[in-house]
Design an enzyme around this catalytic site. Structure first.
Site, short mmCIF file in Angstrom:
data_model
loop_
_atom_site.label_atom_id
_atom_site.label_comp_id
_atom_site.label_asym_id
_atom_site.label_seq_id
_atom_site.Cartn_x
_atom_site.Cartn_y
_atom_site.Cartn_z
N SER A 112 0.27 6.49 30.49
CA SER A 112 -0.19 6.67 29.11
C SER A 112 0.04 8.10 28.61
O SER A 112 1.16 8.55 28.51
CB SER A 112 -1.66 6.28 28.98
OG SER A 112 -2.06 6.23 27.63
N HIS A 113 -1.03 8.82 28.31
CA HIS A 113 -0.95 10.14 27.71
C HIS A 113 -0.86 11.25 28.75
O HIS A 113 -0.83 12.43 28.38
CB HIS A 113 -2.17 10.37 26.83
CG HIS A 113 -3.46 10.19 27.59
ND1 HIS A 113 -3.91 8.96 27.99
CD2 HIS A 113 -4.38 11.09 28.02
CE1 HIS A 113 -5.06 9.11 28.64
NE2 HIS A 113 -5.36 10.39 28.67
N ASP A 276 1.49 8.50 21.76
CA ASP A 276 1.46 9.08 23.10
C ASP A 276 2.55 8.52 24.00
O ASP A 276 3.48 7.86 23.54
CB ASP A 276 0.09 8.86 23.73
CG ASP A 276 -0.20 7.40 24.03
OD1 ASP A 276 0.32 6.53 23.31
OD2 ASP A 276 -0.94 7.11 24.99
N ASP A 278 2.92 6.06 26.18
CA ASP A 278 3.26 4.63 26.22
C ASP A 278 3.05 3.93 24.89
O ASP A 278 3.19 2.70 24.81
CB ASP A 278 2.47 3.92 27.32
CG ASP A 278 0.98 3.84 27.04
OD1 ASP A 278 0.46 4.73 26.36
OD2 ASP A 278 0.34 2.88 27.51
N ASP A 280 0.30 3.64 22.84
CA ASP A 280 -0.92 2.92 22.47
C ASP A 280 -1.95 3.80 21.76
O ASP A 280 -2.99 3.28 21.33
CB ASP A 280 -1.55 2.21 23.67
CG ASP A 280 -2.01 3.15 24.78
OD1 ASP A 280 -1.86 4.38 24.63
OD2 ASP A 280 -2.54 2.65 25.79
N ARG A 281 -1.70 5.08 21.63
CA ARG A 281 -2.63 5.96 20.93
C ARG A 281 -1.99 6.51 19.67
O ARG A 281 -0.78 6.43 19.48
CB ARG A 281 -3.08 7.12 21.84
CG ARG A 281 -3.82 6.65 23.07
CD ARG A 281 -4.38 7.81 23.85
NE ARG A 281 -5.11 7.33 25.03
CZ ARG A 281 -6.07 8.00 25.65
NH1 ARG A 281 -6.42 9.19 25.20
NH2 ARG A 281 -6.67 7.50 26.70
N LYS A 375 -4.38 -1.45 22.56
CA LYS A 375 -4.38 -0.56 21.40
C LYS A 375 -2.93 -0.28 21.03
O LYS A 375 -2.03 -0.42 21.86
CB LYS A 375 -5.16 0.71 21.69
CG LYS A 375 -4.88 1.42 23.00
CD LYS A 375 -5.84 2.57 23.18
CE LYS A 375 -5.68 3.27 24.53
NZ LYS A 375 -6.29 2.53 25.64
#
Length: 542
Positions: A112-113, A276, A278, A280-281, A375
């Site tokens: 992710s982030h 981010d 991947d 999702d943010r 998300k």
């Protein structure tokens, strides 16, 4: 040819809120990836001949892990694998591909982030057939399996050519390399008024989208510049990089300071956004106005009906417990359900599947809806664009009008990163032990009315999740939340959340840290975070 390889367990393969995240060097240990993926398959039933989706955010080691995953899937009896070209799939796109193609599940390879590169982080997450992260009953079973695993199965075959669209064979399994963007972009066109957004850009509206050298670059370029007519160059840092261009792919005001400064300048664009690692943010900034993730959730829910995909209204809203109560006030006015869940998108899945909620969000810059079960950063950006196109107002005007209608929830999060895990764990235990004695006590002349460790009972399946974060609430509606994060890979991350409500007609123009100053002092008195960690200030304030 299928081979069975003997192996020995690793003791550290317990997945967190978003899969198993570790340093790349940990994943590079012999059989580490193989053990974990085999443990996932050993914990599942009924996938013989079924379809598995595989993709990731392009971070370092993504290509190596995907080839291993394909060969292990073939050896374990999957009939087909869908994999994004180049091994790429954003997390929300992977969720959509699972749902759209009625796959059995999917492996999302991302941290992710978190930072990437040879010295950065890597992660593997299993998503179930509804497109959402595996629930705790599966992740718990996977962890138990990792502790006793003695062998894994793998097909002896050459690597798949991930650059070439179309089908290839691995053992008896079909591997189809798909366009990672096409299905997702098509879904977005069904949800939003692309014609109105095109007209917005044609009117001279200026936007900058920073993809942070991460996965949303190709998606944003295709949708914003290709389908919506935004000028070339609207998307910056749009080519995914294994180390995210040497940057940190977390869309907050620390790592996107240049974007923030540009939006705060007199000649800056009208709208700034970022996503981010991947995808999702999201980060949302208007000219002269940063929109907090908690406020963004509330504003998107209040205005969702302006987009074609939500014109009939929304069924309900769900937010993670640490997220501010701004969305609660929207739900109350709309007369719809409001749900407070633990942190982790997997807790929204049952509510979405049951039709209880339509829009969900977390204070950590994650918002999404029932279109997928993750998300979705670019979805949030597109909904904001749809709202701006219809309302024909600036983001600042939309935000201040919202506060005038609902009041303002002043809100901040203080992160203490890479804290000694023993110190952080003991701090939480001591805080939990103090909870029974806190109600009735006053700080800064405001009385504590409740103090608990959040326990969530899923209203759909009745499952119970305990120890989800300490909550301390005051009679004026303010509150303090403390929890350990499950997304870091080194030490522990202590998160302190502070919130205070200013009613309609109150003062809504204060700087956030100033407005929460006394509550920040009270939080230190109650928790002793700075004293016990030796930190003079948080690592990150959002």
């Amino acid at each position: 040819m299928i081979k069975t390889i003997e192996t020995t367990p690793y003791a550290d393969q317990k997945p967190g809120t978003s899969g198993l995240r570790k340093r790349v060097t940990v994943y590079q240990q012999p059989n580490y990836v193989e053990n974990y993926i085999q443990a996932i398959f050993d914990s599942l039933e009924g996938f013989e001949g079924q379809t598995l989706v595989i993709g990731g955010d392009g971070r370092y080691y993504n290509d190596v892990a995907i080839q291993k995953a394909i060969k292990i899937a073939a050896a374990n009896g999957f009939g087909r694998v869908l994999v994004g070209q180049g091994g790429l799939l954003s997390t929300p796109a992977a969720s959509h591909v699972i749902r759209h193609h009625k796959a059995f599940g999917g492996l999302v390879l991302s941290a992710s982030h978190n930072p990437g590169g040879p010295d950065g982080d890597f992660g593997i997450k299993y998503n179930v057939s509804n497109g959402g992260p595996a629930p705790e009953k599966i992740t718990d079973a996977v962890y138990e399996r990792t502790k006793v695993i003695t062998s894994y199965k793998i097909v002896e075959a050459g690597d798949v050519d991930l650059s070439r669209l179309g089908t290839q064979q691995v053992g008896g399994m079909t591997v189809e390399v798909i366009d990672p963007v096409a299905d997702y972009a098509g879904l977005m066109e069904t949800l939003f008024d692309f014609e109105a957004i095109r007209a917005l850009f044609a009117s001279g509206f200026r936007m900058k989208f920073d993809a942070l050298h991460a996965i949303t670059g190709p998606y944003a370029t295709e949708i914003l510049e290709g389908r919506l007519g935004a000028p070339k160059g609207t998307v910056v840092n749009g080519v995914p990089s294994p180390d995210f261009g040497g940057g940190h792919p977390d869309p907050n005001l620390v790592y996107c300071k240049d974007l923030y400064d540009e939006l705060m300048s007199a000649d800056g664009p009208d709208f700034g956004a970022a996503s981010d690692g991947d995808g999702d943010r999201n980060l949302i900034i208007g000219k002269g106005r940063f929109v907090t993730p908690s406020d963004s959730l509330a504003l998107l829910a209040a205005n969702a009906h302006l987009a074609p995909g939500y014109k009939a209204g929304i069924m309900g809203i769900a937010r993670s417990m640490p997220t501010s109560a701004a969305a609660d006030r929207v739900a109350e006015k709309l007369g719809i359900e409001m749900h407070e869940t633990p942190t982790g998108w997997k807790f929204f899945g049952n509510l979405l599947d049951a039709g209880r909620v339509t829009i969900c969000g977390e204070e950590s810059a994650g918002t999404g809806s029932n279109h997928v079960r993750e998300k979705d950063g670019l979805w949030a950006v597109l909904l904001w664009l749809n709202i701006l196109a219809v309302r024909k107002q600036s983001i600042n005007d939309i935000v201040t009008e919202h506060w005038a209608t609902y009041g303002r929830n002043y809100y901040t999060r203080h992160d203490y990163e890479e804290v000694d895990a023993g110190i952080a764990g003991q701090l939480m235990e001591d805080l939990r032990a103090s909870l029974p004695s806190l109600p009735g006590k006053s700080f800064d002349e405001v009385r504590i009315v409740y103090a608990d460790d959040f326990t969530y009972t899923d209203p759909v399946d009745g499952s119970v999740s305990g120890k989800q974060g300490v909550r301390i609430g005051f009679e004026d509606g303010s509150r303090i939340v403390v929890r350990l994060s499950g997304t870091g890979t080194v030490g522990a991350t202590l998160r302190l959340y502070l919130e205070s409500y200013e009613a309609v007609g109150g003062r809504h123009d204060l700087e956030t840290q100033t407005a929460l100053g006394s509550l920040i002092e009270t939080a230190e008195t109650l928790t002793h975070i700075k004293k016990r960690t030796g930190r003079s200030e948080p690592s990150v304030i959002t």
